[in-house]
Design a protein around this motif. Sequence first.
Motif, PDB file in Angstrom:
ATOM      1  N   VAL A  50       0.825  -1.223   0.000  1.00  0.00           N
ATOM      2  CA  VAL A  50       0.000   0.000   0.000  1.00  0.00           C
ATOM      3  C   VAL A  50       0.852   1.262   0.000  1.00  0.00           C
ATOM      4  N   HIS A  51       2.098   1.144   0.400  1.00  0.00           N
ATOM      5  CA  HIS A  51       2.935   2.332   0.522  1.00  0.00           C
ATOM      6  C   HIS A  51       3.290   2.908  -0.839  1.00  0.00           C
ATOM      7  N   ARG A  52       4.073   2.192  -1.624  1.00  0.00           N
ATOM      8  CA  ARG A  52       4.470   2.699  -2.951  1.00  0.00           C
ATOM      9  C   ARG A  52       4.310   1.631  -4.029  1.00  0.00           C
ATOM     10  N   CYS A  53       3.411   0.697  -3.773  1.00  0.00           N
ATOM     11  CA  CYS A  53       3.051  -0.325  -4.782  1.00  0.00           C
ATOM     12  C   CYS A  53       4.144  -1.329  -5.106  1.00  0.00           C
ATOM     13  N   TYR A  54       5.194  -1.378  -4.316  1.00  0.00           N
ATOM     14  CA  TYR A  54       6.245  -2.362  -4.601  1.00  0.00           C
ATOM     15  C   TYR A  54       5.660  -3.772  -4.440  1.00  0.00           C
ATOM     16  N   PRO A  55       6.004  -4.707  -5.322  1.00  0.00           N
ATOM     17  CA  PRO A  55       5.458  -6.062  -5.169  1.00  0.00           C
ATOM     18  C   PRO A  55       5.914  -6.714  -3.864  1.00  0.00           C
ATOM     19  N   LEU A  56       4.952  -7.185  -3.098  1.00  0.00           N
ATOM     20  CA  LEU A  56       5.304  -7.852  -1.834  1.00  0.00           C
ATOM     21  C   LEU A  56       6.085  -9.136  -2.099  1.00  0.00           C
ATOM     22  N   SER A  57       5.894  -9.702  -3.296  1.00  0.00           N
ATOM     23  CA  SER A  57       6.612 -10.944  -3.618  1.00  0.00           C
ATOM     24  C   SER A  57       8.127 -10.738  -3.649  1.00  0.00           C
ATOM     25  N   LEU A  58       8.569  -9.465  -3.668  1.00  0.00           N
ATOM     26  CA  LEU A  58      10.010  -9.206  -3.620  1.00  0.00           C
ATOM     27  C   LEU A  58      10.484  -8.992  -2.180  1.00  0.00           C
ATOM     28  N   GLY A  59       9.554  -9.160  -1.240  1.00  0.00           N
ATOM     29  CA  GLY A  59       9.911  -8.997   0.174  1.00  0.00           C
ATOM     30  C   GLY A  59      10.273 -10.319   0.823  1.00  0.00           C
ATOM     31  N   LYS A  60      10.180 -10.333   2.169  1.00  0.00           N
ATOM     32  CA  LYS A  60      10.599 -11.535   2.925  1.00  0.00           C
ATOM     33  C   LYS A  60       9.481 -12.003   3.831  1.00  0.00           C
ATOM     34  N   VAL A  61       9.345 -13.335   3.912  1.00  0.00           N
ATOM     35  CA  VAL A  61       8.399 -13.900   4.874  1.00  0.00           C
ATOM     36  C   VAL A  61       9.147 -14.074   6.190  1.00  0.00           C
ATOM     37  N   LYS A  62       8.528 -13.556   7.257  1.00  0.00           N
ATOM     38  CA  LYS A  62       9.140 -13.714   8.585  1.00  0.00           C
ATOM     39  C   LYS A  62       8.086 -14.303   9.498  1.00  0.00           C
ATOM     40  N   GLY A  63       8.229 -15.567   9.828  1.00  0.00           N
ATOM     41  CA  GLY A  63       7.185 -16.235  10.615  1.00  0.00           C
ATOM     42  C   GLY A  63       5.943 -16.360   9.760  1.00  0.00           C
ATOM     43  N   ASP A  64       4.851 -15.720  10.218  1.00  0.00           N
ATOM     44  CA  ASP A  64       3.612 -15.789   9.431  1.00  0.00           C
ATOM     45  C   ASP A  64       3.289 -14.466   8.756  1.00  0.00           C
ATOM     46  N   VAL A  65       4.229 -13.513   8.774  1.00  0.00           N
ATOM     47  CA  VAL A  65       3.969 -12.213   8.143  1.00  0.00           C
ATOM     48  C   VAL A  65       4.928 -11.999   6.975  1.00  0.00           C
ATOM     49  N   ILE A  66       4.592 -11.020   6.131  1.00  0.00           N
ATOM     50  CA  ILE A  66       5.478 -10.714   5.010  1.00  0.00           C
ATOM     51  C   ILE A  66       5.889  -9.248   5.093  1.00  0.00           C
ATOM     52  N   GLU A  67       7.183  -9.018   4.876  1.00  0.00           N
ATOM     53  CA  GLU A  67       7.736  -7.673   5.012  1.00  0.00           C
ATOM     54  C   GLU A  67       8.098  -7.152   3.635  1.00  0.00           C
ATOM     55  N   CYS A  68       7.606  -5.968   3.304  1.00  0.00           N
ATOM     56  CA  CYS A  68       7.893  -5.380   1.997  1.00  0.00           C
ATOM     57  C   CYS A  68       9.393  -5.130   1.854  1.00  0.00           C
ATOM     58  N   GLY A  69       9.922  -5.472   0.692  1.00  0.00           N
ATOM     59  CA  GLY A  69      11.358  -5.364   0.463  1.00  0.00           C
ATOM     60  C   GLY A  69      11.823  -3.942   0.192  1.00  0.00           C
ATOM     61  N   TYR A  70      10.891  -2.978   0.131  1.00  0.00           N
ATOM     62  CA  TYR A  70      11.305  -1.610  -0.196  1.00  0.00           C
ATOM     63  C   TYR A  70      11.524  -0.783   1.076  1.00  0.00           C
ATOM     64  N   HIS A  71      10.472  -0.605   1.908  1.00  0.00           N
ATOM     65  CA  HIS A  71      10.646   0.168   3.143  1.00  0.00           C
ATOM     66  C   HIS A  71      10.131  -0.543   4.382  1.00  0.00           C
ATOM     67  N   GLY A  72       9.784  -1.833   4.227  1.00  0.00           N
ATOM     68  CA  GLY A  72       9.514  -2.629   5.422  1.00  0.00           C
ATOM     69  C   GLY A  72       8.095  -2.667   5.956  1.00  0.00           C
ATOM     70  N   PHE A  73       7.111  -2.103   5.265  1.00  0.00           N
ATOM     71  CA  PHE A  73       5.731  -2.312   5.723  1.00  0.00           C
ATOM     72  C   PHE A  73       5.529  -3.824   5.867  1.00  0.00           C
ATOM     73  N   THR A  74       4.879  -4.229   6.950  1.00  0.00           N
ATOM     74  CA  THR A  74       4.736  -5.666   7.208  1.00  0.00           C
ATOM     75  C   THR A  74       3.258  -6.025   7.338  1.00  0.00           C
ATOM     76  N   TYR A  75       2.876  -7.137   6.695  1.00  0.00           N
ATOM     77  CA  TYR A  75       1.454  -7.527   6.624  1.00  0.00           C
ATOM     78  C   TYR A  75       1.268  -8.915   7.209  1.00  0.00           C
ATOM     79  N   ASP A  76       0.166  -9.073   7.942  1.00  0.00           N
ATOM     80  CA  ASP A  76      -0.151 -10.423   8.428  1.00  0.00           C
ATOM     81  C   ASP A  76      -0.970 -11.167   7.371  1.00  0.00           C
ATOM     82  N   CYS A  77      -1.395 -12.399   7.710  1.00  0.00           N
ATOM     83  CA  CYS A  77      -2.019 -13.205   6.646  1.00  0.00           C
ATOM     84  C   CYS A  77      -3.423 -12.723   6.287  1.00  0.00           C
TER      85      CYS A  77
END
Length: 341
Positions: A50-77
């Motif tokens: 939601v921040h700058r439209c970066y694909p979350l698929s380029l981020g990292k899964v940490k436990g059960d959440v995913i962290e955006c690879g651009y500035h770190g917004f983190t989303y739960d399932c």
Amino acid sequence: MNPFVLNEWYVAAWGTEVSSDPLARTICGDPIVFFRGESGSVTALADRCVHRCYPLSLGKVKGDVIECGYHGFTYDCSGTCVSVPGQTNIPRTARVKSYPVIEQGPWIWVWVGEPEKAASVEVPSHDWLQDNKWRWIGNLAHISCRSGLLVDNLMDLSHESYLHAGFIGTPEVAATPIESSVDHEAGIVRVDRHMQNVECPPFYSKSSGISGRIDRWQDIEYRPPCLYVLHSRVAPTGVIPNPDGSDPEAIHMKILYAVTPETENSTWDFYAVARDFSVEDDWVSEFLTEMQDTVVRQDVDALNVLEKVIESEGEKVRELSIRIDAGGLAARHMLKKMRER
Ligand code: FES
Ligand SMILES: [Fe+2]
């Protein structure tokens, strides 16, 4: 009209494709990220931060959440943003769409449309991929064609005699008339072709050891939009199933295709071949994998060409249908009604 049939389950991935490494896959025009959290369950979220439209698929899964690879917004399932950098206050609108997902047998199904409608609709049955009496092989192909062209292709197997000659096609496939019907209540299009006393193509003769003339049944059940099953029965000529339905002298294969639109002009083709014979024999699985991959490649090449023709000729495209097209036309009609609803 909507280009896709919405509010339906579609196969989105093989379970083996989804891990803690995020998988980007577009389904019915929606970019979606799939990942498996530490609990093992699969999550599907809109693949746009939601921040700058970066694909979350380029981020990292940490436990059960995913962290955006651009500035770190983190989303739960559920797609809710649970952390943003540099502040404790998380904007209330910080959430991405989450898609209902079911992992059943080897496939991960995703619900495209209104999420609240998913609970009332079951995933179409594909028991042969979940039953030890059957052994199956499967794969995924990407086709640069609209999904309707793959449905046309699967509904009219007379093409086996030409496009797949020497693999699964013999001249008798195209020469044998079909019977087609629509079960409106179950939402299924059926096309049956029963060939008597015909040549056995290598796909069946080499894998099963059946030699000589055969009776070959091809009974199609297509449940639009996604699941297609070809019930294939091969028996020495003259053998018929017992009155109780058992059929020990015949071999049976279930050839499944999950037809999932990627975009308006491209399609995911998940396919599997399940068999009830030689289930212990690895070489049969290897042989069928090689054959089926080849046959699918032949279809993919033809459909890629056909899509280009249709795209470049647009309004000028004309078709002429004959009897063999009855099942394909019924499927087109059903898909059109489903897109309009
Ligand atoms: S684009 Fe995702 S955190 Fe900035
Ligand atoms: Fe084919």
